[in-house]
Design a protein around this motif. Structure first.
Motif, PDB file in Angstrom:
ATOM      1  N   HIS A  61      -1.916   5.567   8.743  1.00  0.00           N
ATOM      2  CA  HIS A  61      -0.641   5.881   9.397  1.00  0.00           C
ATOM      3  C   HIS A  61       0.167   6.881   8.570  1.00  0.00           C
ATOM      4  CE1 HIS A  61      -0.268   2.233  12.299  1.00  0.00           C
ATOM      5  NE2 HIS A  61      -0.982   3.218  12.805  1.00  0.00           N
ATOM      6  N   ALA A  62       0.205   6.684   7.264  1.00  0.00           N
ATOM      7  CA  ALA A  62       0.958   7.595   6.400  1.00  0.00           C
ATOM      8  C   ALA A  62       0.394   9.008   6.448  1.00  0.00           C
ATOM      9  CB  ALA A  62       0.964   7.077   4.955  1.00  0.00           C
ATOM     10  N   ALA A  63      -0.915   9.133   6.659  1.00  0.00           N
ATOM     11  CA  ALA A  63      -1.550  10.445   6.730  1.00  0.00           C
ATOM     12  C   ALA A  63      -1.336  11.112   8.084  1.00  0.00           C
ATOM     13  CB  ALA A  63      -3.052  10.321   6.452  1.00  0.00           C
ATOM     14  N   GLY A  64      -1.025  10.314   9.100  1.00  0.00           N
ATOM     15  CA  GLY A  64      -0.828  10.867  10.435  1.00  0.00           C
ATOM     16  C   GLY A  64      -2.067  10.824  11.308  1.00  0.00           C
ATOM     17  N   ALA A  65      -3.027  10.009  10.928  1.00  0.00           N
ATOM     18  CA  ALA A  65      -4.262   9.869  11.706  1.00  0.00           C
ATOM     19  C   ALA A  65      -4.197   8.591  12.546  1.00  0.00           C
ATOM     20  CB  ALA A  65      -5.472   9.824  10.773  1.00  0.00           C
ATOM     21  N   THR A  66      -5.180   8.411  13.389  1.00  0.00           N
ATOM     22  CA  THR A  66      -5.307   7.217  14.222  1.00  0.00           C
ATOM     23  C   THR A  66      -6.144   6.192  13.471  1.00  0.00           C
ATOM     24  OG1 THR A  66      -5.206   8.564  16.213  1.00  0.00           O
ATOM     25  CG2 THR A  66      -6.176   6.386  16.453  1.00  0.00           C
ATOM     26  N   VAL A  67      -5.780   4.913  13.630  1.00  0.00           N
ATOM     27  CA  VAL A  67      -6.534   3.873  12.933  1.00  0.00           C
ATOM     28  C   VAL A  67      -6.922   2.761  13.902  1.00  0.00           C
ATOM     29  CG1 VAL A  67      -4.462   2.645  12.144  1.00  0.00           C
ATOM     30  CG2 VAL A  67      -6.614   2.310  10.937  1.00  0.00           C
ATOM     31  N   ILE A  68      -8.194   2.377  13.811  1.00  0.00           N
ATOM     32  CA  ILE A  68      -8.707   1.205  14.503  1.00  0.00           C
ATOM     33  C   ILE A  68      -8.923   0.158  13.427  1.00  0.00           C
ATOM     34  CG2 ILE A  68     -10.583   0.196  15.843  1.00  0.00           C
ATOM     35  CD1 ILE A  68     -11.113   3.023  16.957  1.00  0.00           C
ATOM     36  N   ALA A  69      -8.213  -0.963  13.537  1.00  0.00           N
ATOM     37  CA  ALA A  69      -8.347  -2.038  12.561  1.00  0.00           C
ATOM     38  C   ALA A  69      -9.463  -2.979  13.014  1.00  0.00           C
ATOM     39  CB  ALA A  69      -7.032  -2.790  12.431  1.00  0.00           C
ATOM     40  N   TYR A  70     -10.405  -3.194  12.133  1.00  0.00           N
ATOM     41  CA  TYR A  70     -11.537  -4.076  12.415  1.00  0.00           C
ATOM     42  C   TYR A  70     -11.318  -5.392  11.692  1.00  0.00           C
ATOM     43  CZ  TYR A  70     -16.296  -5.936  12.231  1.00  0.00           C
ATOM     44  OH  TYR A  70     -17.405  -6.744  12.313  1.00  0.00           O
ATOM     45  N   ALA A  71     -10.997  -6.417  12.464  1.00  0.00           N
ATOM     46  CA  ALA A  71     -10.769  -7.748  11.899  1.00  0.00           C
ATOM     47  C   ALA A  71     -12.122  -8.432  11.728  1.00  0.00           C
ATOM     48  CB  ALA A  71      -9.851  -8.556  12.811  1.00  0.00           C
ATOM     49  N   ASN A  72     -12.776  -8.130  10.621  1.00  0.00           N
ATOM     50  CA  ASN A  72     -14.108  -8.680  10.372  1.00  0.00           C
ATOM     51  C   ASN A  72     -14.058 -10.129   9.895  1.00  0.00           C
ATOM     52  OD1 ASN A  72     -13.035  -8.079   7.886  1.00  0.00           O
ATOM     53  ND2 ASN A  72     -14.821  -6.989   7.121  1.00  0.00           N
ATOM     54  N   LYS A  73     -12.858 -10.666   9.751  1.00  0.00           N
ATOM     55  CA  LYS A  73     -12.653 -12.075   9.409  1.00  0.00           C
ATOM     56  C   LYS A  73     -11.509 -12.581  10.283  1.00  0.00           C
ATOM     57  CE  LYS A  73     -14.338 -11.541   4.772  1.00  0.00           C
ATOM     58  NZ  LYS A  73     -14.078 -10.552   3.778  1.00  0.00           N
ATOM     59  N   PRO A  74     -11.594 -13.809  10.793  1.00  0.00           N
ATOM     60  CA  PRO A  74     -10.600 -14.301  11.742  1.00  0.00           C
ATOM     61  C   PRO A  74      -9.152 -14.212  11.260  1.00  0.00           C
ATOM     62  CG  PRO A  74     -12.469 -15.800  11.661  1.00  0.00           C
ATOM     63  CD  PRO A  74     -12.676 -14.773  10.568  1.00  0.00           C
ATOM     64  N   HIS A  75      -8.915 -14.419   9.984  1.00  0.00           N
ATOM     65  CA  HIS A  75      -7.534 -14.410   9.485  1.00  0.00           C
ATOM     66  C   HIS A  75      -6.897 -13.018   9.465  1.00  0.00           C
ATOM     67  CE1 HIS A  75      -9.754 -13.414   5.795  1.00  0.00           C
ATOM     68  NE2 HIS A  75      -8.656 -12.793   5.419  1.00  0.00           N
ATOM     69  N   LYS A  76      -7.659 -11.975   9.733  1.00  0.00           N
ATOM     70  CA  LYS A  76      -7.121 -10.612   9.706  1.00  0.00           C
ATOM     71  C   LYS A  76      -6.494 -10.184  11.030  1.00  0.00           C
ATOM     72  CE  LYS A  76     -10.131  -8.635   6.174  1.00  0.00           C
ATOM     73  NZ  LYS A  76     -11.038  -7.525   5.886  1.00  0.00           N
ATOM     74  N   ALA A  77      -6.794 -10.861  12.128  1.00  0.00           N
ATOM     75  CA  ALA A  77      -6.349 -10.418  13.450  1.00  0.00           C
ATOM     76  C   ALA A  77      -4.829 -10.331  13.548  1.00  0.00           C
ATOM     77  CB  ALA A  77      -6.906 -11.334  14.531  1.00  0.00           C
ATOM     78  N   LEU A  78      -4.103 -11.354  13.173  1.00  0.00           N
ATOM     79  CA  LEU A  78      -2.642 -11.343  13.300  1.00  0.00           C
ATOM     80  C   LEU A  78      -1.996 -10.291  12.405  1.00  0.00           C
ATOM     81  CD1 LEU A  78      -0.101 -12.460  14.578  1.00  0.00           C
ATOM     82  CD2 LEU A  78      -0.084 -14.239  12.815  1.00  0.00           C
ATOM     83  N   PRO A  79      -2.352 -10.205  11.116  1.00  0.00           N
ATOM     84  CA  PRO A  79      -1.746  -9.149  10.293  1.00  0.00           C
ATOM     85  C   PRO A  79      -2.011  -7.739  10.842  1.00  0.00           C
ATOM     86  CG  PRO A  79      -2.796 -10.763   8.884  1.00  0.00           C
ATOM     87  CD  PRO A  79      -3.163 -11.105  10.303  1.00  0.00           C
ATOM     88  N   PHE A  80      -3.209  -7.507  11.376  1.00  0.00           N
ATOM     89  CA  PHE A  80      -3.501  -6.191  11.949  1.00  0.00           C
ATOM     90  C   PHE A  80      -2.635  -5.928  13.170  1.00  0.00           C
ATOM     91  CE2 PHE A  80      -8.075  -5.810  10.161  1.00  0.00           C
ATOM     92  CZ  PHE A  80      -7.580  -5.198   9.029  1.00  0.00           C
ATOM     93  N   ALA A  81      -2.441  -6.936  14.001  1.00  0.00           N
ATOM     94  CA  ALA A  81      -1.590  -6.768  15.184  1.00  0.00           C
ATOM     95  C   ALA A  81      -0.168  -6.440  14.767  1.00  0.00           C
ATOM     96  CB  ALA A  81      -1.629  -8.033  16.037  1.00  0.00           C
TER      97      ALA A  81
END
Length: 104
Positions: A61-81
């Motif tokens: 985001h700081a660079a100005g690009a698009t990011v797809i967050a891959y929640a490869n562990k269940p606990h990552k989904a909420l922080p990524f959202a």
């Protein structure tokens, strides 16, 4: 890099990072994203990074690009959202489906 008898790669720091990238330039600093775009000759706004850490999302985001967050562990989904990733998924197959097929 050649591995030494201790198993560490020669030229690597104690924590297995290359000495050429100072810590202050590592993600979440946007430097690695901007450098990759520059080296490939693609405008950073035209880049998409698939990342599996909050630092990946922040740097992209700081660079100005698009990011797809891959929640490869269940606990990552909420922080990524909550980070405002442009998209996020917990299915690796969905990542490849998100990119259009490019003809040579």
């Amino acid at each position: 890099m050649a591995a030494s008898k201790t198993g560490r790669h020669q030229g690597m720091t104690e924590d297995h990072r290359p000495p050429v990238d100072p810590y202050h330039l590592m993600k979440p600093n946007p430097h690695p994203i901007m450098r990759a775009a520059e080296r490939t000759g693609v405008g950073v706004a035209d880049c998409t990074l698939v990342g599996d850490s909050l630092a990946d999302v922040q740097a992209t985001h700081a660079a100005g690009a698009t990011v797809i967050a891959y929640a490869n562990k269940p606990h990552k989904a909420l922080p990524f959202a909550e980070t405002g990733a442009d998209a996020f998924t917990n299915a690796a197959g969905a990542i490849t489906e998100a990119f259009p097929t490019v003809s040579p």
